[in-house]
Design a protein around this motif. Structure first.
Motif, PDB file in Angstrom:
ATOM      1  N   THR A  49       0.852  -1.188  -0.034  1.00  0.00           N
ATOM      2  CA  THR A  49       0.036  -0.052   0.079  1.00  0.00           C
ATOM      3  C   THR A  49       0.842   1.203   0.047  1.00  0.00           C
ATOM      4  OG1 THR A  49      -0.127  -0.167   2.427  1.00  0.00           O
ATOM      5  CG2 THR A  49      -2.140  -1.115   1.102  1.00  0.00           C
ATOM      6  N   ALA A  50       2.225   1.211   0.436  1.00  0.00           N
ATOM      7  CA  ALA A  50       2.831   2.329   0.555  1.00  0.00           C
ATOM      8  C   ALA A  50       4.059   2.529  -0.521  1.00  0.00           C
ATOM      9  CB  ALA A  50       3.528   2.298   1.930  1.00  0.00           C
ATOM     10  N   ILE A  51       3.631   1.496  -1.521  1.00  0.00           N
ATOM     11  CA  ILE A  51       4.926   1.671  -2.617  1.00  0.00           C
ATOM     12  C   ILE A  51       4.030   2.377  -3.819  1.00  0.00           C
ATOM     13  CG2 ILE A  51       6.150   0.114  -4.276  1.00  0.00           C
ATOM     14  CD1 ILE A  51       5.942  -2.166  -2.166  1.00  0.00           C
ATOM     15  N   THR A  52       4.962   3.189  -4.226  1.00  0.00           N
ATOM     16  CA  THR A  52       4.559   3.946  -5.581  1.00  0.00           C
ATOM     17  C   THR A  52       4.730   3.425  -6.763  1.00  0.00           C
ATOM     18  OG1 THR A  52       6.024   5.508  -5.171  1.00  0.00           O
ATOM     19  CG2 THR A  52       4.217   6.120  -4.215  1.00  0.00           C
ATOM     20  N   SER A  53       5.840   2.558  -6.887  1.00  0.00           N
ATOM     21  CA  SER A  53       6.115   2.004  -8.131  1.00  0.00           C
ATOM     22  C   SER A  53       6.721   0.690  -7.788  1.00  0.00           C
ATOM     23  CB  SER A  53       7.604   2.784  -8.858  1.00  0.00           C
ATOM     24  OG  SER A  53       8.664   2.743  -7.838  1.00  0.00           O
ATOM     25  N   VAL A  54       6.905  -0.194  -8.633  1.00  0.00           N
ATOM     26  CA  VAL A  54       6.995  -1.643  -8.450  1.00  0.00           C
ATOM     27  C   VAL A  54       8.401  -1.703  -9.337  1.00  0.00           C
ATOM     28  CG1 VAL A  54       6.232  -4.117  -9.097  1.00  0.00           C
ATOM     29  CG2 VAL A  54       4.672  -2.333  -8.460  1.00  0.00           C
ATOM     30  N   THR A  55       9.336  -2.256  -8.717  1.00  0.00           N
ATOM     31  CA  THR A  55      10.494  -2.452  -9.044  1.00  0.00           C
ATOM     32  C   THR A  55      10.397  -3.891  -9.882  1.00  0.00           C
ATOM     33  OG1 THR A  55      11.689  -1.810  -7.110  1.00  0.00           O
ATOM     34  CG2 THR A  55      12.945  -3.126  -8.553  1.00  0.00           C
ATOM     35  N   PRO A  62      16.639  -8.427  -4.478  1.00  0.00           N
ATOM     36  CA  PRO A  62      17.767  -8.968  -4.095  1.00  0.00           C
ATOM     37  C   PRO A  62      17.278 -10.500  -3.943  1.00  0.00           C
ATOM     38  CG  PRO A  62      16.747  -7.959  -2.306  1.00  0.00           C
ATOM     39  CD  PRO A  62      15.948  -7.391  -3.708  1.00  0.00           C
ATOM     40  N   GLN A  63      18.398 -11.428  -4.065  1.00  0.00           N
ATOM     41  CA  GLN A  63      18.026 -12.909  -3.986  1.00  0.00           C
ATOM     42  C   GLN A  63      17.980 -13.292  -2.672  1.00  0.00           C
ATOM     43  OE1 GLN A  63      17.424 -14.877  -6.613  1.00  0.00           O
ATOM     44  NE2 GLN A  63      17.055 -16.474  -5.138  1.00  0.00           N
ATOM     45  N   ARG A  64      16.725 -13.890  -1.898  1.00  0.00           N
ATOM     46  CA  ARG A  64      16.338 -13.928  -0.853  1.00  0.00           C
ATOM     47  C   ARG A  64      16.605 -15.434  -0.514  1.00  0.00           C
ATOM     48  NH1 ARG A  64      13.181  -9.574  -1.726  1.00  0.00           N
ATOM     49  NH2 ARG A  64      13.932  -7.628  -0.436  1.00  0.00           N
ATOM     50  N   LEU A 122       7.884  -7.039   0.397  1.00  0.00           N
ATOM     51  CA  LEU A 122       6.548  -7.098  -0.022  1.00  0.00           C
ATOM     52  C   LEU A 122       6.154  -7.171  -1.520  1.00  0.00           C
ATOM     53  CD1 LEU A 122       4.856  -4.529   2.427  1.00  0.00           C
ATOM     54  CD2 LEU A 122       4.714  -7.007   2.354  1.00  0.00           C
ATOM     55  N   ARG A 123       7.099  -6.553  -2.303  1.00  0.00           N
ATOM     56  CA  ARG A 123       7.030  -6.783  -3.792  1.00  0.00           C
ATOM     57  C   ARG A 123       7.494  -8.136  -4.318  1.00  0.00           C
ATOM     58  NH1 ARG A 123       9.412  -1.325  -3.873  1.00  0.00           N
ATOM     59  NH2 ARG A 123      11.317  -2.176  -4.062  1.00  0.00           N
ATOM     60  N   ASP A 124       8.306  -8.887  -3.439  1.00  0.00           N
ATOM     61  CA  ASP A 124       9.024 -10.140  -4.009  1.00  0.00           C
ATOM     62  C   ASP A 124       8.218 -11.433  -3.785  1.00  0.00           C
ATOM     63  OD1 ASP A 124      10.910 -12.152  -4.652  1.00  0.00           O
ATOM     64  OD2 ASP A 124      12.567 -11.237  -3.456  1.00  0.00           O
ATOM     65  N   THR A 125       7.455 -11.451  -4.891  1.00  0.00           N
ATOM     66  CA  THR A 125       6.402 -12.885  -4.654  1.00  0.00           C
ATOM     67  C   THR A 125       7.181 -13.912  -4.799  1.00  0.00           C
ATOM     68  OG1 THR A 125       6.286 -12.656  -7.407  1.00  0.00           O
ATOM     69  CG2 THR A 125       4.611 -11.173  -5.839  1.00  0.00           C
TER      70      THR A 125
END
Length: 211
Positions: free
Chosen positions: A22-28, A34-36, A157-160
């Motif tokens: 919700t707080a992200i304005t752009s999606v990387t 990063p590789q998690r 949160l972006r890293d599906t």
């Protein structure tokens, strides 16, 4: 086992990530993430001959009760004194618990364990949020209050792929160790449930050969 409860397709995972961010304005772009990896969340004496693993669901009231009432004594008497190794492994029964795990794993064990106190203290607030986005917002506030980095949380949160990795790891670990309820305490490869602090002390002391 856990996938049976969630029944989440790839498309729903993507939507889920969008609702949380919700707080992200752009999606990387995914390739810029990063590789998690799944890090072991443990504290105490890594070389102890007693390994205490708590299988916990972050939305479980009994887990919250253990953390409030028994864990502080366990930490003071056995973890901080270097007598045992203590590890937490998440059991993901529902989507809010999944969000809590994703955010909690955005940093290392030190911040993860600081995150647990307010997480359980405010369990009734974030776990009953009307939407996953609202739950994520409340959990983000909790994480920030104990020193997490906002950009790091947003990236998680972006890293599906990371979301799926957490879920798969939880499912595999629970299935491999016959976990069917929370909290379950796995002490030196033996499971215990509905166990009082006094009973846990007896088990630990016997393994330490101090009785």
């Amino acid at each position: 086992m856990i996938n049976r409860f969630l029944q989440i397709s790839h498309n729903v995972i993507l939507l889920f990530a969008f609702l949380m961010a919700t707080a992200i304005t752009s999606v990387t772009a995914q390739e810029n993430q990063p590789q998690r990896v799944i890090e072991e969340m443990s504290i105490g004496n890594q070389d102890s001959n007693v390994t205490f693993v708590e299988y916990a669901s972050f939305t479980c009231p009994h887990c919250a009760s253990f953390h409030r009432n028994s864990y502080p004594q366990l930490k003071e008497n056995y973890i901080d004194t270097g007598l045992i190794k203590f590890e937490i492994r998440e059991v993901i029964w529902d989507k809010p618990a999944w969000v809590a795990s994703i955010i909690g794993r955005c940093s290392g064990p030190e911040k993860f364990f600081h995150y647990l106190d307010p997480l359980y203290e405010k369990q009734s607030e974030w776990s009953r949020a009307q939407t996953l986005g609202e739950a994520a917002s409340r959990l983000t506030s909790i994480a920030l209050s104990v020193g997490f980095d906002k950009e790091e949380i947003d990236s998680c949160l972006r890293d599906t792929d990371f979301h799926s990795l957490i879920l798969q790891n939880a499912e595999d670990s629970a299935a491999a160790n016959d976990i069917s309820s929370t909290p379950t305490f796995r002490i030196n490869d033996r499971n215990y449930s509905n166990t009082s602090y006094e009973e846990l002390v007896e088990i630990i002391e016997n393994l330490l050969n101090r009785t």
